[in-house]
Design an enzyme around this catalytic site. Structure first.
Site, short mmCIF file in Angstrom:
data_model
loop_
_atom_site.label_atom_id
_atom_site.label_comp_id
_atom_site.label_asym_id
_atom_site.label_seq_id
_atom_site.Cartn_x
_atom_site.Cartn_y
_atom_site.Cartn_z
CG ASN A 1 -0.72 -7.02 -1.28
OD1 ASN A 1 -1.32 -7.68 -2.13
ND2 ASN A 1 -1.21 -6.82 -0.06
CG ASP B 1 -12.84 -8.58 1.84
OD1 ASP B 1 -12.76 -7.66 1.00
OD2 ASP B 1 -12.31 -8.51 2.96
CD GLU C 1 -4.82 -7.71 1.82
OE1 GLU C 1 -5.69 -6.93 2.27
OE2 GLU C 1 -3.60 -7.51 1.94
CG HIS D 1 -10.07 -5.47 0.57
ND1 HIS D 1 -10.30 -6.59 1.34
CD2 HIS D 1 -8.76 -5.18 0.74
CE1 HIS D 1 -9.18 -6.95 1.96
NE2 HIS D 1 -8.22 -6.11 1.60
CD GLU E 1 -2.81 -1.31 2.41
OE1 GLU E 1 -2.80 -0.42 3.26
OE2 GLU E 1 -3.53 -2.33 2.50
O1 G3I Z 1 -4.31 -7.60 19.00
C1 G3I Z 1 -4.93 -6.43 19.51
C2 G3I Z 1 -5.53 -6.68 20.86
O2 G3I Z 1 -4.49 -6.98 21.75
C3 G3I Z 1 -6.29 -5.45 21.29
O3 G3I Z 1 -6.92 -5.68 22.51
C4 G3I Z 1 -7.34 -5.09 20.25
C5 G3I Z 1 -8.11 -3.83 20.61
O4 G3I Z 1 -8.40 -3.04 19.47
O5 G3I Z 1 -6.70 -4.87 19.04
C6 G3I Z 1 -6.01 -6.00 18.55
O6 G3I Z 1 -5.39 -5.64 17.37
C7 G3I Z 1 -6.22 -5.54 16.23
C8 G3I Z 1 -5.70 -6.49 15.18
O7 G3I Z 1 -6.44 -6.34 13.98
C9 G3I Z 1 -5.80 -7.96 15.62
O8 G3I Z 1 -7.14 -8.30 15.82
C10 G3I Z 1 -6.18 -4.12 15.72
O9 G3I Z 1 -6.80 -3.25 16.64
C11 G3I Z 1 -6.86 -4.03 14.39
O10 G3I Z 1 -6.63 -2.73 13.84
C12 G3I Z 1 -6.29 -5.06 13.44
O11 G3I Z 1 -7.00 -4.96 12.21
C13 G3I Z 1 -6.36 -5.55 11.10
C14 G3I Z 1 -6.07 -4.49 10.04
O12 G3I Z 1 -5.48 -5.10 8.92
C15 G3I Z 1 -5.12 -3.42 10.58
O13 G3I Z 1 -4.76 -2.53 9.58
C16 G3I Z 1 -7.26 -6.61 10.54
O14 G3I Z 1 -7.37 -7.69 11.47
C17 G3I Z 1 -6.69 -7.15 9.22
O15 G3I Z 1 -7.66 -7.96 8.59
C18 G3I Z 1 -6.37 -6.00 8.29
O16 G3I Z 1 -5.80 -6.51 7.10
C19 G3I Z 1 -5.43 -5.54 6.12
C20 G3I Z 1 -4.22 -6.07 5.39
O17 G3I Z 1 -3.20 -6.36 6.31
C21 G3I Z 1 -3.73 -5.09 4.34
N1 G3I Z 1 -4.79 -4.71 3.44
C22 G3I Z 1 -6.04 -4.27 4.05
C23 G3I Z 1 -6.53 -5.29 5.06
C24 G3I Z 1 -7.86 -4.87 5.65
O18 G3I Z 1 -7.74 -3.70 6.41
#
Ligand code: G3I
Length: 303
Positions: free
Chosen positions: A171, A238, A236, A208, A128
């Site tokens: 990517n 969806d 990715e 996406h 990105e």
């Molecule tokens: O692990 C912590 C946890 O300890 C905490 O209590 C909780 C509270 O918010 O957060 C948890 O972390 C979260 C993490 O996912 C694991 O669940 C983050 O807040 C959350 O922001 C994070 O979101 C991820 C996101 O990327 C972050 O940018 C999504 O799961 C993940 O699916 C998403 O994936 C991205 C790709 O990497 C890149 N392309 C876009 C795609 C969708 O956004």
């Protein structure tokens, strides 16, 4: 074939999903994972904030958990991701000195790729890096702002040295529509890298999509990038509300391009998706397959 992975394999492709280490102990989750998918991307566990939360102190535990699951079940892994402006610890985003940031970035790439050396099919080396909208330029980030345009090339050159067996991918999202300025910006970069011998092997199209599915030009985009001499992958996928036809069209676009080597959906059940409430995946919250699953499977089997 009766599963997504086996059906994709009939044409030499893979079918993957994003996996969260914390869910591997859930038997509904792991049953579908191991029955259907033969490629895995760690949803968060190989990102910088997890892997190197403070300078020089590396934590591969969560990523290793996913890696060992895949090794036990004959699945391969995509590495996601080495250089990204998001999920980047504050100690990196506050570096203002170019020499320091360059060595921090190169060290992060080298340490992470060396840890998984020989075990990763393809790495998303840079994720990105291009801006949304009409500029076709790089987005603002600490890497861009402190190191300049050359940071992407630097990252790919470092990555090639660290694990010469891994395919090296760029990517991004919203690069599926051929006429978009962002797509054109990435295309120009890949063309430039290929012409100058900068090591790049693949481009990942996150895909996406809204409920209307892929843009009409999606297959054109995939084949135009492939014609530059790189593999292309859907990394990715969806689609809001998971319309069966939109899923089939997306898969068919890949199948129609020889160098489209595989498709990854971004999660297993709707409840695993980052798109809360949009039900964009192939399995419902109970792990039962949806209409989109059947349409994807039959599209793969018809190839
Ligand atoms: O692990 C912590 C946890 O300890 C905490 O209590 C909780 C509270 O918010 O957060 C948890 O972390 C979260 C993490 O996912 C694991 O669940 C983050 O807040 C959350 O922001 C994070 O979101 C991820 C996101 O990327 C972050 O940018 C999504 O799961 C993940 O699916 C998403 O994936 C991205 C790709 O990497 C890149 N392309 C876009 C795609 C969708 O956004």
């Amino acid at each position: 074939a009766g599963s997504l992975g086996a059906a994709a394999a009939q044409s030499g492709r893979y079918f993957g999903t994003a996996v969260a280490a914390s869910k591997l102990g859930n038997s509904t989750y792991s049953t579908v994972l191991d029955r259907e998918f033969n490629m895995v991307t760690a949803e968060n566990e190989m990102k910088w904030d997890t892997v190197e939360p403070s300078r020089g102190s590396f934590n591969f535990g969560p990523g290793d958990q996913i890696m060992s699951h895949t090794q036990a079940h004959g699945q391969r892994m995509r590495g996601h991701t080495l250089v990204w402006h998001s999920q980047l610890p504050g100690w990196v985003s506050s570096i203002g000195d170019a020499g320091t940031l360059r060595s921090v970035m190169d060290n992060h790439i080298t340490q992470t790729m060396s840890h998984y050396k020989g075990k990763i099919y393809a790495w998303d080396v840079v994720n990105e890096a291009f801006a949304d909208g009409g500029s076709g330029a790089h987005r603002s980030s600490v890497f861009q702002n402190v190191l300049g345009d050359g940071f992407i090339e630097e990252a790919f050159r470092t990555a090639r040295t660290a694990d010469p067996a891994a395919k090296l991918c760029y990517n991004d999202y919203n690069i599926e529509n051929w006429s978009d300025a962002k797509t054109q910006g990435v295309y120009r970069m890949v063309r430039d890298f290929k012409s100058r011998g900068v090591p790049i092997d693949c481009v990942g199209f996150q895909s996406h999509f809204s409920s209307s599915g892929p843009p009409a030009s999606f297959q054109t985009t995939l084949s135009n990038f492939a014609a530059l001499g790189v593999d292309v992958q859907i990394t990715e996928l969806d689609i809001a509300q998971a319309p069966a036809t939109a899923y089939a069209n997306t898969v068919q676009a890949c199948l129609n391009v020889a160098r489209c080597t595989g498709i990854t959906v971004w999660g297993i059940r709707d409840s695993d998706s980052w798109r809360t409430g949009e039900n964009p995946l192939l399995f419902d919250n109970n792990g039962n397959s949806k209409a989109a699953y059947s349409s994807v499977l039959s599209t793969l089997n018809a190839a």
